[in-house]
Scaffold this motif. Structure first.
Motif, mmCIF file in Angstrom:
data_model
loop_
_atom_site.group_PDB
_atom_site.id
_atom_site.type_symbol
_atom_site.label_atom_id
_atom_site.label_comp_id
_atom_site.label_asym_id
_atom_site.label_seq_id
_atom_site.Cartn_x
_atom_site.Cartn_y
_atom_site.Cartn_z
ATOM 1 N N LEU A 177 31.912 37.219 37.932
ATOM 2 C CA LEU A 177 32.433 35.875 38.193
ATOM 3 C C LEU A 177 33.699 35.544 37.409
ATOM 4 C CD1 LEU A 177 29.098 33.809 38.343
ATOM 5 C CD2 LEU A 177 30.249 35.092 40.167
ATOM 6 N N ASP A 178 34.210 36.472 36.596
ATOM 7 C CA ASP A 178 35.503 36.242 35.952
ATOM 8 C C ASP A 178 36.582 36.105 37.029
ATOM 9 O OD1 ASP A 178 34.305 36.444 33.514
ATOM 10 O OD2 ASP A 178 35.369 38.242 32.855
ATOM 11 N N GLU A 179 37.539 35.218 36.762
ATOM 12 C CA GLU A 179 38.673 35.047 37.674
ATOM 13 C C GLU A 179 39.859 35.833 37.137
ATOM 14 O OE1 GLU A 179 40.043 31.054 39.530
ATOM 15 O OE2 GLU A 179 41.449 31.502 37.892
ATOM 16 N N ILE A 180 40.433 36.678 37.978
ATOM 17 C CA ILE A 180 41.452 37.635 37.543
ATOM 18 C C ILE A 180 42.672 37.561 38.451
ATOM 19 C CG2 ILE A 180 41.949 40.101 37.273
ATOM 20 C CD1 ILE A 180 39.025 40.498 36.596
ATOM 21 N N THR A 181 43.848 37.706 37.855
ATOM 22 C CA THR A 181 45.083 37.860 38.622
ATOM 23 C C THR A 181 45.592 39.286 38.439
ATOM 24 O OG1 THR A 181 45.752 35.536 38.554
ATOM 25 C CG2 THR A 181 47.504 37.165 38.817
ATOM 26 N N ILE A 182 45.892 39.937 39.557
ATOM 27 C CA ILE A 182 46.382 41.314 39.550
ATOM 28 C C ILE A 182 47.778 41.328 40.164
ATOM 29 C CG2 ILE A 182 45.982 43.666 40.378
ATOM 30 C CD1 ILE A 182 42.977 42.846 40.588
ATOM 31 N N HIS A 183 48.739 41.792 39.377
ATOM 32 C CA HIS A 183 50.127 41.815 39.847
ATOM 33 C C HIS A 183 50.607 43.260 39.923
ATOM 34 C CE1 HIS A 183 54.261 40.558 40.482
ATOM 35 N NE2 HIS A 183 54.636 41.370 39.503
ATOM 36 N N VAL A 184 51.109 43.617 41.098
ATOM 37 C CA VAL A 184 51.681 44.955 41.297
ATOM 38 C C VAL A 184 53.194 44.786 41.412
ATOM 39 C CG1 VAL A 184 51.652 47.062 42.685
ATOM 40 C CG2 VAL A 184 49.582 45.639 42.524
ATOM 41 N N TRP A 185 53.914 45.316 40.435
ATOM 42 C CA TRP A 185 55.363 45.119 40.353
ATOM 43 C C TRP A 185 56.069 45.613 41.610
ATOM 44 C CZ3 TRP A 185 59.622 48.564 38.412
ATOM 45 C CH2 TRP A 185 60.788 47.826 38.136
ATOM 46 N N ARG A 186 56.918 44.743 42.173
ATOM 47 C CA ARG A 186 57.722 45.027 43.368
ATOM 48 C C ARG A 186 56.866 45.228 44.618
ATOM 49 N NH1 ARG A 186 62.768 48.989 41.466
ATOM 50 N NH2 ARG A 186 63.809 47.416 40.166
ATOM 51 N N ASN A 187 55.595 44.887 44.523
ATOM 52 C CA ASN A 187 54.707 44.982 45.686
ATOM 53 C C ASN A 187 53.822 43.739 45.755
ATOM 54 O OD1 ASN A 187 54.834 47.980 46.927
ATOM 55 N ND2 ASN A 187 55.095 48.076 44.700
ATOM 56 N N ASP A 207 46.083 37.003 43.558
ATOM 57 C CA ASP A 207 46.122 35.873 42.635
ATOM 58 C C ASP A 207 44.754 35.205 42.577
ATOM 59 O OD1 ASP A 207 47.349 33.974 40.902
ATOM 60 O OD2 ASP A 207 47.427 32.562 42.574
ATOM 61 N N LYS A 208 44.211 35.097 41.377
ATOM 62 C CA LYS A 208 42.941 34.401 41.140
ATOM 63 C C LYS A 208 41.807 34.956 42.002
ATOM 64 C CE LYS A 208 45.158 30.106 39.680
ATOM 65 N NZ LYS A 208 45.293 28.641 39.906
ATOM 66 N N VAL A 209 41.629 36.267 41.917
ATOM 67 C CA VAL A 209 40.512 36.900 42.614
ATOM 68 C C VAL A 209 39.284 36.860 41.713
ATOM 69 C CG1 VAL A 209 41.156 39.215 41.806
ATOM 70 C CG2 VAL A 209 39.750 38.958 43.851
ATOM 71 N N ARG A 210 38.128 36.616 42.311
ATOM 72 C CA ARG A 210 36.886 36.476 41.548
ATOM 73 C C ARG A 210 36.102 37.785 41.567
ATOM 74 N NH1 ARG A 210 35.643 32.194 38.272
ATOM 75 N NH2 ARG A 210 36.335 30.759 39.893
ATOM 76 N N VAL A 211 35.638 38.217 40.385
ATOM 77 C CA VAL A 211 34.768 39.385 40.318
ATOM 78 C C VAL A 211 33.425 39.011 40.949
ATOM 79 C CG1 VAL A 211 33.627 41.058 38.824
ATOM 80 C CG2 VAL A 211 35.907 40.201 38.226
ATOM 81 N N ARG A 212 32.966 39.805 41.889
ATOM 82 C CA ARG A 212 31.726 39.505 42.591
ATOM 83 C C ARG A 212 30.521 39.678 41.676
ATOM 84 N NH1 ARG A 212 34.031 43.117 46.616
ATOM 85 N NH2 ARG A 212 32.346 44.592 46.170
ATOM 86 N N PRO A 213 29.386 39.083 42.028
ATOM 87 C CA PRO A 213 28.172 39.260 41.209
ATOM 88 C C PRO A 213 27.749 40.716 41.035
ATOM 89 C CG PRO A 213 27.896 37.413 42.704
ATOM 90 C CD PRO A 213 29.187 38.071 43.089
ATOM 91 N N ASP A 214 28.166 41.574 41.985
ATOM 92 C CA ASP A 214 27.831 42.991 41.838
ATOM 93 C C ASP A 214 28.780 43.719 40.906
ATOM 94 O OD1 ASP A 214 30.152 43.224 43.328
ATOM 95 O OD2 ASP A 214 29.237 44.296 44.998
ATOM 96 N N GLY A 215 29.753 42.976 40.315
ATOM 97 C CA GLY A 215 30.643 43.562 39.329
ATOM 98 C C GLY A 215 31.887 44.205 39.906
ATOM 99 N N ARG A 216 32.126 44.024 41.188
ATOM 100 C CA ARG A 216 33.275 44.656 41.822
ATOM 101 C C ARG A 216 34.228 43.608 42.399
ATOM 102 N NH1 ARG A 216 32.353 50.172 42.836
ATOM 103 N NH2 ARG A 216 30.289 50.845 42.149
ATOM 104 N N LEU A 217 35.440 44.050 42.724
ATOM 105 C CA LEU A 217 36.411 43.194 43.395
ATOM 106 C C LEU A 217 37.220 44.036 44.364
ATOM 107 C CD1 LEU A 217 39.379 43.850 41.929
ATOM 108 C CD2 LEU A 217 38.399 42.427 40.141
#
Length: 213
Positions: A51-61, A67-77
């Motif tokens: 349930l952590d909220e995470i932002t993942i940035h890929v440079w030039r892509n 932006d603000k993706v939530r880790v699912r209860p199963d621990g994956r995203l």
């Protein structure tokens, strides 16, 4: 009528009282939190939880960023091109390295950055404050968090608190044992003694007893 001697009972009570006093004052002393220049450093200890909220940035892509993706209860995203990324238990650095490795199958030398916006789900990454405080709570750990930060978040000490008999329980991860430290929360909060402030770590528990009087 036979009466048992009073002295042995008093002796036992005295021993018990001494043991309780020793427990109350026991524990190690942590060094004061430092406020000098250069003392504030990013935490390398936080591991991502469900349930952590995470932002993942890929440079030039930007189309591969999330932006603000939530880790699912199963621990994956999931992000574009990469499905079911195992995130729980990884630090932000470990996660960005993993994602970069997966994206390298599709793009050349991807540069990935990961930011944990809102830590929510990992119980071992929280700081718990229980006992004589207005609002006992479990707080998400953040970098450079101190005992003062935690006490402000829970409303300080209540009127019955014996803050200078408080304890901090910390897990020694290498040995797998718990270590007890003394805290002087009354000196910290009511007297403004900065030497009583200490740095916290993920998983710490602060226990605040009530006064005997």
């Amino acid at each position: 009528m036979f009466h048992r001697p009073l002295f042995p009972r008093l002796a036992v009570l005295g021993i018990l009282a001494a043991l309780l006093a020793a427990c109350a004052s026991g524990g190690k002393q942590l060094p004061p939190a430092s406020y000098g220049d250069g003392s504030v450093v990013p935490s390398e200890e936080y591991t991502i939880g469900p349930l952590d909220e995470i932002t993942i940035h890929v440079w030039r892509n930007p189309e591969l960023s999330a932006d603000k993706v939530r880790v699912r209860p199963d621990g994956r995203l999931t992000i574009p091109l990469v499905q079911d990324i195992p995130a729980v238990g990884k630090t932000a650095t470990q996660l960005q390295d993993y994602i970069a490795g997966e994206l390298s199958k599709y793009i050349e030398q991807p540069i990935v950055s990961v930011i944990v916006n809102t830590p929510e789900g990992n119980f071992t990454q929280q700081v718990r404050i229980i006992g004589a405080t207005p609002q006992p709570a479990s707080l998400p750990y953040r970098a450079n968090m101190t005992a003062l930060d935690a006490m402000i978040a829970v409303g300080g000490l209540n009127e019955f608190a014996a803050g200078n008999r408080a304890k901090l329980i910390r897990l020694d991860r290498e040995r797998g044992t718990q270590v007890e430290y003394r805290l002087r929360l009354t000196d910290l909060i009511r007297k403004g003694d900065s030497t009583a402030n200490v740095m916290l770590k993920p998983g710490d528990t602060i226990i605040i007893p009530e006064s005997r009087f």
